[in-house]
Design a protein around this motif. Structure first.
Motif, mmCIF file in Angstrom:
data_model
loop_
_atom_site.group_PDB
_atom_site.id
_atom_site.type_symbol
_atom_site.label_atom_id
_atom_site.label_comp_id
_atom_site.label_asym_id
_atom_site.label_seq_id
_atom_site.Cartn_x
_atom_site.Cartn_y
_atom_site.Cartn_z
ATOM 1 N N ILE A 21 23.095 9.030 15.084
ATOM 2 C CA ILE A 21 23.052 8.651 13.707
ATOM 3 C C ILE A 21 21.732 7.995 13.305
ATOM 4 O O ILE A 21 21.164 7.186 13.842
ATOM 5 C CB ILE A 21 24.128 7.683 13.483
ATOM 6 C CG1 ILE A 21 25.644 8.265 13.787
ATOM 7 C CG2 ILE A 21 24.256 7.110 11.937
ATOM 8 C CD1 ILE A 21 25.935 9.511 13.284
ATOM 9 N N LEU A 22 21.064 8.603 12.350
ATOM 10 C CA LEU A 22 19.663 8.195 11.815
ATOM 11 C C LEU A 22 19.808 7.109 10.726
ATOM 12 O O LEU A 22 20.382 7.496 9.668
ATOM 13 C CB LEU A 22 18.830 9.371 11.499
ATOM 14 C CG LEU A 22 17.516 8.855 10.863
ATOM 15 C CD1 LEU A 22 16.729 8.179 12.174
ATOM 16 C CD2 LEU A 22 16.725 10.282 10.289
ATOM 17 N N HIS A 23 19.412 6.003 11.191
ATOM 18 C CA HIS A 23 19.106 4.885 9.993
ATOM 19 C C HIS A 23 17.337 4.787 9.797
ATOM 20 O O HIS A 23 16.954 4.770 10.579
ATOM 21 C CB HIS A 23 19.638 3.688 10.416
ATOM 22 C CG HIS A 23 21.281 3.745 10.092
ATOM 23 N ND1 HIS A 23 21.777 3.944 8.885
ATOM 24 C CD2 HIS A 23 22.209 3.720 10.961
ATOM 25 C CE1 HIS A 23 23.251 3.991 9.192
ATOM 26 N NE2 HIS A 23 23.313 3.780 10.504
ATOM 27 N N THR A 24 17.125 4.660 8.570
ATOM 28 C CA THR A 24 15.628 4.437 8.115
ATOM 29 C C THR A 24 15.750 3.014 7.652
ATOM 30 O O THR A 24 16.701 2.187 7.615
ATOM 31 C CB THR A 24 15.454 5.606 6.984
ATOM 32 O OG1 THR A 24 16.237 5.535 5.829
ATOM 33 C CG2 THR A 24 15.706 7.050 7.557
ATOM 34 N N THR A 25 14.648 2.939 7.082
ATOM 35 C CA THR A 25 13.952 1.563 6.939
ATOM 36 C C THR A 25 14.507 0.780 5.791
ATOM 37 O O THR A 25 15.213 -0.390 5.925
ATOM 38 C CB THR A 25 12.374 1.258 7.021
ATOM 39 O OG1 THR A 25 12.138 2.078 8.231
ATOM 40 C CG2 THR A 25 12.143 -0.388 7.205
ATOM 41 N N GLY A 26 14.043 1.112 4.590
ATOM 42 C CA GLY A 26 14.335 0.199 3.204
ATOM 43 C C GLY A 26 15.733 0.125 2.963
ATOM 44 O O GLY A 26 16.439 -0.874 2.818
ATOM 45 N N GLY A 27 16.544 1.270 2.886
ATOM 46 C CA GLY A 27 17.920 1.345 2.497
ATOM 47 C C GLY A 27 18.678 0.580 3.637
ATOM 48 O O GLY A 27 19.533 -0.382 3.154
ATOM 49 N N TYR A 28 18.670 0.598 4.920
ATOM 50 C CA TYR A 28 19.328 0.118 5.765
ATOM 51 C C TYR A 28 19.279 -1.561 5.962
ATOM 52 O O TYR A 28 20.082 -2.109 5.843
ATOM 53 C CB TYR A 28 18.715 0.686 7.175
ATOM 54 C CG TYR A 28 19.697 -0.300 8.423
ATOM 55 C CD1 TYR A 28 20.745 0.198 8.686
ATOM 56 C CD2 TYR A 28 18.813 -0.898 9.111
ATOM 57 C CE1 TYR A 28 21.449 -0.634 9.601
ATOM 58 C CE2 TYR A 28 19.547 -1.718 10.025
ATOM 59 C CZ TYR A 28 20.711 -1.494 10.308
ATOM 60 O OH TYR A 28 21.624 -2.218 11.365
ATOM 61 N N LEU A 29 17.875 -1.778 5.656
ATOM 62 C CA LEU A 29 17.748 -3.251 5.928
ATOM 63 C C LEU A 29 18.201 -4.041 4.523
ATOM 64 O O LEU A 29 18.619 -5.148 4.783
ATOM 65 C CB LEU A 29 16.046 -3.364 5.896
ATOM 66 C CG LEU A 29 15.859 -4.952 6.538
ATOM 67 C CD1 LEU A 29 16.248 -5.087 7.894
ATOM 68 C CD2 LEU A 29 14.270 -4.968 6.680
ATOM 69 N N THR A 30 18.145 -3.252 3.540
ATOM 70 C CA THR A 30 18.640 -3.641 2.285
ATOM 71 C C THR A 30 20.229 -3.931 2.309
ATOM 72 O O THR A 30 20.764 -5.135 2.138
ATOM 73 C CB THR A 30 18.567 -2.811 1.181
ATOM 74 O OG1 THR A 30 17.037 -2.919 0.792
ATOM 75 C CG2 THR A 30 19.126 -3.351 -0.356
ATOM 76 N N GLY A 31 20.683 -2.905 2.833
ATOM 77 C CA GLY A 31 22.324 -2.909 3.160
ATOM 78 C C GLY A 31 22.885 -4.074 4.279
ATOM 79 O O GLY A 31 23.835 -4.856 3.770
ATOM 80 N N ALA A 32 21.964 -4.029 5.178
ATOM 81 C CA ALA A 32 22.374 -5.184 6.465
ATOM 82 C C ALA A 32 22.230 -6.748 5.962
ATOM 83 O O ALA A 32 23.046 -7.624 5.914
ATOM 84 C CB ALA A 32 21.543 -4.836 7.613
ATOM 85 N N ALA A 33 21.160 -6.885 5.293
ATOM 86 C CA ALA A 33 20.895 -8.269 4.670
ATOM 87 C C ALA A 33 21.968 -8.546 3.750
ATOM 88 O O ALA A 33 22.530 -9.664 3.591
ATOM 89 C CB ALA A 33 19.372 -8.334 4.078
ATOM 90 N N TYR A 34 22.267 -7.731 2.655
ATOM 91 C CA TYR A 34 22.907 -7.924 1.499
ATOM 92 C C TYR A 34 24.217 -8.302 2.017
ATOM 93 O O TYR A 34 25.016 -9.349 1.648
ATOM 94 C CB TYR A 34 23.094 -6.938 0.614
ATOM 95 C CG TYR A 34 23.988 -6.791 -0.398
ATOM 96 C CD1 TYR A 34 24.426 -7.821 -1.272
ATOM 97 C CD2 TYR A 34 24.878 -5.743 -0.445
ATOM 98 C CE1 TYR A 34 25.639 -7.558 -2.199
ATOM 99 C CE2 TYR A 34 26.022 -5.534 -1.002
ATOM 100 C CZ TYR A 34 26.414 -6.650 -2.055
ATOM 101 O OH TYR A 34 27.525 -6.497 -2.731
ATOM 102 N N THR A 35 24.802 -7.234 2.865
ATOM 103 C CA THR A 35 26.344 -7.597 3.318
ATOM 104 C C THR A 35 26.411 -8.795 4.167
ATOM 105 O O THR A 35 27.355 -9.414 4.188
ATOM 106 C CB THR A 35 26.643 -6.295 4.015
ATOM 107 O OG1 THR A 35 25.927 -5.873 5.052
ATOM 108 C CG2 THR A 35 26.623 -4.967 3.118
#
Ligand code: PRX
Length: 666
Positions: A286-300
């Motif tokens: 499963i590939l995760h990329t930088t900006g969206g992933y970090l936004t989702g992890a930090a926000y949640t």
């Protein structure tokens, strides 16, 4: 009654409710209004969340969904994940804040690192990796125990733009080799071993074996193996002096400079690949990329745990080898400048209260773990946790599988002293971050329900035909809008990505999660578990096919079928039905033990079948498909269901006879 229906009727008897604590609600990070705000303009809401991060160049488009299901989030933006997790906090004057309290399994073996120290170590490791030839875009596998160097290694990779793939240290050399080859890994970072259950457990030998397998089987060469010394046990060494790839971490990282100018990468630059089981034997990267992933992890992490980084101490017990360890032990918490805890060992070493002692010693205020762990503590009784002062706890979280109401209530009562909300968080490796969960200051707790999608996320429960089910009914769980931390593809296999997640509801453009769910009379969601050939053992995903392939690779096995059967401790347990080859006779006295050992070796201890039944035949349809539903009935001691579609309906009698004969021998 099928097992799903049974679970359902149990769940629906549940009518206990827990209101959010008043003080928490008053100061909550997210309030009720966030739901409507996010609904009215989803992209604006996500853009607001992305502002939590430092962007070197700001994006010019929030979401590019012009080529679904291939999403691009924060298009044109550039950032560095490690800079966001470390440097910017140091620059903001938080360098002296503890980033992680590391607790080793041997008592007294611990170390706390500040943000400034962690940044220096990551810079050193980044310089060392570059010196070893790792460049932007190269893949690095991390096969490590739960030690600080593991976090350093992940962030060092992120810093230089080399996607990491962390492979759980409990996986076998074969599982490691498969992932290394699929991901085209250039360098492996590992350790001599780690401490588990009171003794040193080796890792390096599995890396040596995996490296040999990659080369012999697939012609894939791993260029370097970077080894952390943790346990001090003897290791076979094939260093540069013998032309080999092995390098000690302390020889190259400790000497390296702490100066490292980081590059800012495109928002869609790959951050990591995490392998997970699908319904075929081959694990999916499963590939995760930088900006969206970090936004989702930090926000949640901020919203769901109501994180107050100045005062909270946060502990997620997941191993970094799983996605929970990525999003909620490393990326989310560090991006939020949290003080976290990381523990190397098992919960009952050296004594059963070890976890609660850690909570007491570090005054942990937010605690995130899995139902399987809660159930095992429940069994031991409340006397053990009662010995510790856990009054610091204020929010408890659960993840990985449905939490049964009794476990939820026990967790809240015995661990949380009835003060703490419990957030039951539903998400997946693929979603990257929590999707469905209560908000602790807003939502009342309903034991067993993950409640509703968090602000920004849109989910539904639908029929086979894609119609939203009414309250009180069940169906398939779907996510109906793209979200920033969504997987971007399956590594190297766009077709499989499309087929697996987006083809069932292609017309509607929805993501199919592979889970069944139910809406209760209030419209709250109850996730019921997988609807495909995937099992969930102790919160970990395993595919039936993967274990079947492992069994069939044993020389005495002709055919195998595996099902996940309900289990009190692990949620589901692996039950295997095996047909032996003619020449193997009855397989010999130790056949079952041999096969269990074989699966451990091929995949890892987590996949070891609870039961193996040697049978003369398997139930198959006329087209040859194994009817696992019937085997599941047997495994769960139920009367066997409808057998009319079987090619040969006497097969089930043969199986029952075989099993009864087996029982007699026991
Ligand atoms: O079946 C769901 C179950 O775990 C699956 C995802 O597994 P994995 O990708 O390994 O990620 C585990 C950690 C996020 C889901 O498809 N699952 C996860 N959390 C829950 C859950 N089932 C019910 N309730 C949950 N809170």
């Amino acid at each position: 009654m099928t097992s799903t229906e049974e679970t359902l009727s149990n769940l629906l008897k549940e009518d206990r409710r827990f209101e959010p604590p008043k003080e928490l609600a008053a100061e909550a990070n997210l309030k009720e209004e966030a739901y409507a705000r996010a609904d009215s303009d989803r992209e604006a809401f996500w853009a607001e969340q992305a502002e939590r991060l430092h962007w070197d160049t700001k994006w010019d488009q929030v979401l590019d969904w012009s080529n679904p299901p291939f999403a691009k989030w924060f298009v044109g933006g550039t950032l560095n994940a490690a800079y966001n997790c470390l440097d910017r906090h140091v620059e903001a004057g938080l360098g002296d804040r503890v980033a992680l309290h590391w607790v080793g399994e041997p008592e007294g073996d611990s170390r706390s690192v500040t943000y400034a120290e962690l940044k220096d170590e990551v810079c050193r490791a980044a310089n060392a990796l570059t010196a070893l030839g790792v460049e932007k875009g190269d893949r690095v596998a991390i096969y490590m125990p739960m030690i600080l160097e593991t976090v350093v290694a992940m962030l060092a990779c992120a810093r230089i733009g080399a996607p990491h793939t962390v492979v759980f240290g409990g996986f076998s050399s074969d599982a490691l080799a498969t992932r290394v080859v699929d991901c085209g890994v250039k360098v492996i970072i590992t350790a001599d071993g780690g401490y588990r259950r009171g003794s040193a457990s080796a890792l390096k030998p599995a890396v040596d074996e995996a490296r040999a397998k990659c080369q012999d089987r697939d012609g894939h060469i791993v260029e370097k193996v970077l080894v952390v010394r943790r346990t001090g046990q003897d290791v076979d060494w094939d260093g540069p002096e013998t032309g080999g790839p092995d390098v000690w971490w302390h020889d190259v990282v400790e000497q390296a400079s702490t100066e490292h100018e980081c590059e800012f990468f495109d928002s869609e630059h790959p951050l990591y690949v995490m392998y997970t089981s699908g319904s075929t034997g081959k694990p999916k990267g499963i590939l995760h990329t930088t900006g969206g992933y970090l936004t989702g992890a930090a926000y949640t992490h901020w919203a769901v745990f109501d994180l107050k980084p100045e005062t909270d101490v946060y502990w997620c017990t997941a191993d970094v080898g799983w996605v929970t360890g990525h999003s909620y032990l490393v990326y989310g918490p560090l991006a939020n400048a949290t003080t976290g805890v990381i523990y190397e060992g098992t919960p009952d070493t050296p004594e059963k209260g070890r976890w609660w002692k850690i909570v007491q010693d570090h005054k942990v205020s937010i605690f995130y773990t899995a139902p399987t762990a809660i159930r095992s503590f429940m069994k031991q009784g409340h006397e053990i946790p009662d010995r510790y002062d856990m009054s610091s706890l204020r929010v408890l979280g659960s993840v990985g599988e449905p939490i049964n109401p009794e476990a939820y209530v026990w967790y809240r009562h015995v661990i949380g002293g009835d003060r703490t909300p419990v957030v039951d968080t539903w998400w997946q490796t693929e979603t990257g971050a929590i999707m469905i969960s209560p908000l602790p200051g807003v939502t009342h707790g309903k034991p067993g329900s993950a409640m509703i999608p968090i602000p920004g996320v849109s989910a539904d429960v639908v029929t086979e035909e894609g119609e939203s089910v009414p309250n009180g009914s069940g169906g398939y769980l779907v996510l109906t809008e793209p979200w920033p931390s969504m997987l971007r593809t399956i590594w190297g296999d766009d077709d499989r990505f499309r087929d697996t997640y987006w083809s069932k509801y292609r017309k509607e453009g929805w993501y199919f999660a592979g889970d069944g769910a139910k809406k209760d009379e209030d419209g709250d969601l109850w996730v019921l578990g997988r609807v495909d050939d995937v099992m969930n053992v102790s919160g970990h995903r395993l595919s039936t096919t993967e274990i079947e392939s492992a069994l069939v690779s044993h020389p005495k096995v002709a055919e195998a079928a595996v099902v996940g059967a309900k289990d009190e401790d692990t949620g589901q347990a692996v039950v295997a039905f095996v047909i032996l080859r003619d020449e193997a006779g009855d397989g010999g006295e130790d056949i079952v033990a041999d096969l269990r050992q074989h699966v451990r070796k091929e995949i890892g201890p987590i996949a070891t079948p609870r039961q193996i039944m040697i049978v003369p035949e398997l139930p198959k349809t006329r087209s040859g498909k194994i009817m696992r539903r019937l085997l599941k009935d047997v495994a769960e001691n139920r009367e066997v269901g409808d057998v009319t579609t079987l090619a040969d309906s006497s097969v089930m009698d043969l199986i029952s006879d075989g099993i009864n004969a087996g029982k007699a021998e026991d």
